[in-house]
Design an enzyme around this catalytic site. Structure first.
Site, PDB file in Angstrom:
ATOM      1  N   TYR A  69       0.844  -1.204   0.000  1.00 49.32           N
ATOM      2  CA  TYR A  69       0.000   0.000   0.000  1.00 49.32           C
ATOM      3  C   TYR A  69       0.871   1.242   0.000  1.00 49.32           C
ATOM      4  CZ  TYR A  69      -5.013  -0.088  -0.022  1.00 49.32           C
ATOM      5  OH  TYR A  69      -6.296  -0.125  -0.455  1.00 49.32           O
ATOM      6  N   GLU A  88      -0.509   4.888  -0.497  1.00 48.95           N
ATOM      7  CA  GLU A  88      -1.272   6.127  -0.717  1.00 48.95           C
ATOM      8  C   GLU A  88      -0.348   7.331  -0.600  1.00 48.95           C
ATOM      9  OE1 GLU A  88      -4.646   6.271   1.890  1.00 48.95           O
ATOM     10  OE2 GLU A  88      -5.750   4.781   0.728  1.00 48.95           O
ATOM     11  N   ASP A 110      -7.005  13.558 -25.055  1.00 48.67           N
ATOM     12  CA  ASP A 110      -7.146  12.163 -24.629  1.00 48.67           C
ATOM     13  C   ASP A 110      -6.559  11.300 -25.741  1.00 48.67           C
ATOM     14  OD1 ASP A 110      -7.836   9.630 -23.916  1.00 48.67           O
ATOM     15  OD2 ASP A 110      -9.917  10.103 -23.395  1.00 48.67           O
ATOM     16  N   THR A 156      -4.440   6.001 -21.678  1.00 55.60           N
ATOM     17  CA  THR A 156      -4.294   4.662 -21.147  1.00 55.60           C
ATOM     18  C   THR A 156      -2.873   4.212 -21.484  1.00 55.60           C
ATOM     19  OG1 THR A 156      -5.072   3.691 -23.207  1.00 55.60           O
ATOM     20  CG2 THR A 156      -6.732   4.046 -21.493  1.00 55.60           C
ATOM     21  N   LYS A 198      -2.981   0.401 -24.824  1.00 48.99           N
ATOM     22  CA  LYS A 198      -3.406   0.311 -26.221  1.00 48.99           C
ATOM     23  C   LYS A 198      -2.151   0.353 -27.114  1.00 48.99           C
ATOM     24  CE  LYS A 198      -7.903   2.044 -24.817  1.00 48.99           C
ATOM     25  NZ  LYS A 198      -8.926   3.094 -24.907  1.00 48.99           N
ATOM     26  N   ARG A 234      -2.592  -2.741 -18.337  1.00 42.93           N
ATOM     27  CA  ARG A 234      -3.841  -1.981 -18.221  1.00 42.93           C
ATOM     28  C   ARG A 234      -3.651  -0.940 -17.139  1.00 42.93           C
ATOM     29  NH1 ARG A 234      -6.981  -4.746 -21.528  1.00 42.93           N
ATOM     30  NH2 ARG A 234      -8.482  -3.062 -21.477  1.00 42.93           N
TER      31      ARG A 234
END
Ligand code: PLP
Length: 417
Positions: A51, A53, A197, A223, A226, A232
């Site tokens: 973790y 954060e 985008d 992203t 692609k 991903r």
């Protein structure tokens, strides 16, 4: 995967079956690709146990000795590759990345302008069924029916009339070059933040096969899975001016802990994308798409905008007298994987539209050359015709031919062939 096979043979079997499917089929979905073994290995690491954060040097959990370095490497590589001042590599995927942009710049009810979904835009650019279209006021531009291209004078008129605070350019079914400079001029005129985008074309930009939004867009959203050929995930890049707003919006505004195994794999993909091989790849993606478009047009296929500048082709099958979904399903039976898609000014319903969308990123990752595009176009033509006439034998024959070509060009990252 020996451990997985023991613990959960059902899932192990499905993973192997999927690997075989990806090996055996011609994958023409323009948002898909094959990642390298190195990217896959990074994705499957113990970094996922941690973790973290916060951001490097400013975490809410201890034990970040390694994670901070991983994330810093990803950030620095992203900034260099895309020539932007700032990078945030934590967004879980493209849609949450875009939602973070709204959070950074808009209040609920504010106006956002983007390309309409049926014209090639993305859901998250203010389209009605998305949270971005119900929590914000979406106004949408499109493409001209005659040319299949966006008329920037009309975009300017709409922007002047509607005064959006945020403008999105880019989309999911746009076969032509995005004019970032033109959009930037409009955004400046109306005082809007411009978001490029580039989810679909990030790999082409990184490889020098599409103009860069750097120097034009305030924010670049992308992203990583692609054309960029990473795991991903997603990234938000920005000018120095907007760095704080973007970081605060991603965490704590929208997300909790980052997916550190994904961050590592993004770093690996960015390293790969900075190499000379990737520049060759990006150009070959475009050459293959252009060649495939020419071969399809020669066989009477109606290409939206008449062709392509990038990695994708949008085909209107109205003239072939086969609905997009029927064609897509027949192609799938032939081992050619595409998606059915609305075409601009479609007269059919979104769930049963007139077109299919195809692209060359995945086949180019297998090393399939432009000289094979005539064969691919021939298969598509045969199968679309067979879908109309109900000739299943013809479809079965194409499937065998597809398999033979796939065997000749093994895909990266797979352990089967
Ligand atoms: C794919 C895509 C997205 C969304 O990405 P997900 O990871 O599927 O959420 C956003 N914008 C554009 C233009 C896309 O093509």
């Amino acid at each position: 995967m020996s451990h997985l096979a023991v613990t959960d043979p059902e899932i192990a079997r499905l993973v192997v079956a999927e690997e075989q499917l990806q090996a055996d089929t011609l994958r023409l979905i323009p948002s898909e690709n094959y990642v390298s073994h190195a990217v896959l290995e990074a994705t499957g690491t113990v970094l996922q146990n941690k973790y973290s954060e916060g951001y490097p040097g400013k975490r809410y959990y201890e034990g970040q000795q390694n994670i901070d370095q991983v994330e810093t490497l990803a950030i620095e590589r992203a900034k260099t590759l895309f020539a932007m001042d700032h990078a945030n590599v934590q967004p879980y995927s493209g849609s949450p990345a875009n939602l973070a942009v709204y959070l950074a710049f808009l209040q609920p009810g504010d106006t956002v302008m983007g390309m309409a979904l049926p014209m090639g835009g993305h859901l998250t650019h203010g389209w009605g069924v998305s949270a971005t279209g119900s929590w914000f006021r979406g106004v949408q531009y499109g493409v001209e029916q005659a040319t299949g291209r966006t008329d920037l004078d009309k975009v300017r008129d709409l922007a002047l009339a509607e005064r959006p605070k945020l403008i999105f350019c880019g989309g999911t079914a746009v076969p032509r070059t995005i004019d970032f400079a033109g959009f930037a001029e409009i955004a400046r005129e109306v005082g809007a933040v411009l978001v490029a985008d580039v989810a679909h074309i990030a790999g082409l930009i990184a490889g020098g096969a599409h103009p860069s939004p750097a120097g034009h867009a305030d924010v670049v959203s992308t992203t990583t899975h692609k054309t960029l050929r990473g795991p991903r995930g997603a990234m938000l890049l920005s000018t120095a001016e907007h760095a704080k707003a973007i970081d605060r919006a991603v965490f704590p505004g929208l997300q909790g802990g980052p997916h550190n195994h994904t961050t590592a794999a993004i770093a690996v993909a960015l390293k790969e994308a900075a190499g000379e091989d990737f520049r060759v790849y990006a150009r070959q993606v475009v050459t293959n798409a252009r060649t495939l478009g020419e071969e399809l047009a020669a066989r009477g296929f109606d290409l939206v905008s008449g062709g392509t500048d990038n990695h994708l082709l949008l085909i209107d099958l109205t003239g072939k007298d086969v609905p997009g979904k029927v064609a897509a399903k027949a192609l799938d039976r032939a081992g050619i994987v595409v998606n059915y898609n609305t075409v601009p000014y479609d007269t059919r319903k979104p769930f049963d539209p007139s077109g299919i969308r195809i692209g060359t990123p995945a086949l180019t990752s297998r090393g399939i050359p432009a000289s094979a595009m005539a064969t691919v176009a021939e298969w598509i033509d045969l199968v679309v015709t067979a879908a109309r006439t109900g000739d299943e034998a013809a479809i079965t024959k194409v499937r065998a031919d597809v398999k033979a070509l796939m065997d000749a060009y093994p895909a990266p990252g797979l352990s089967v062939r």
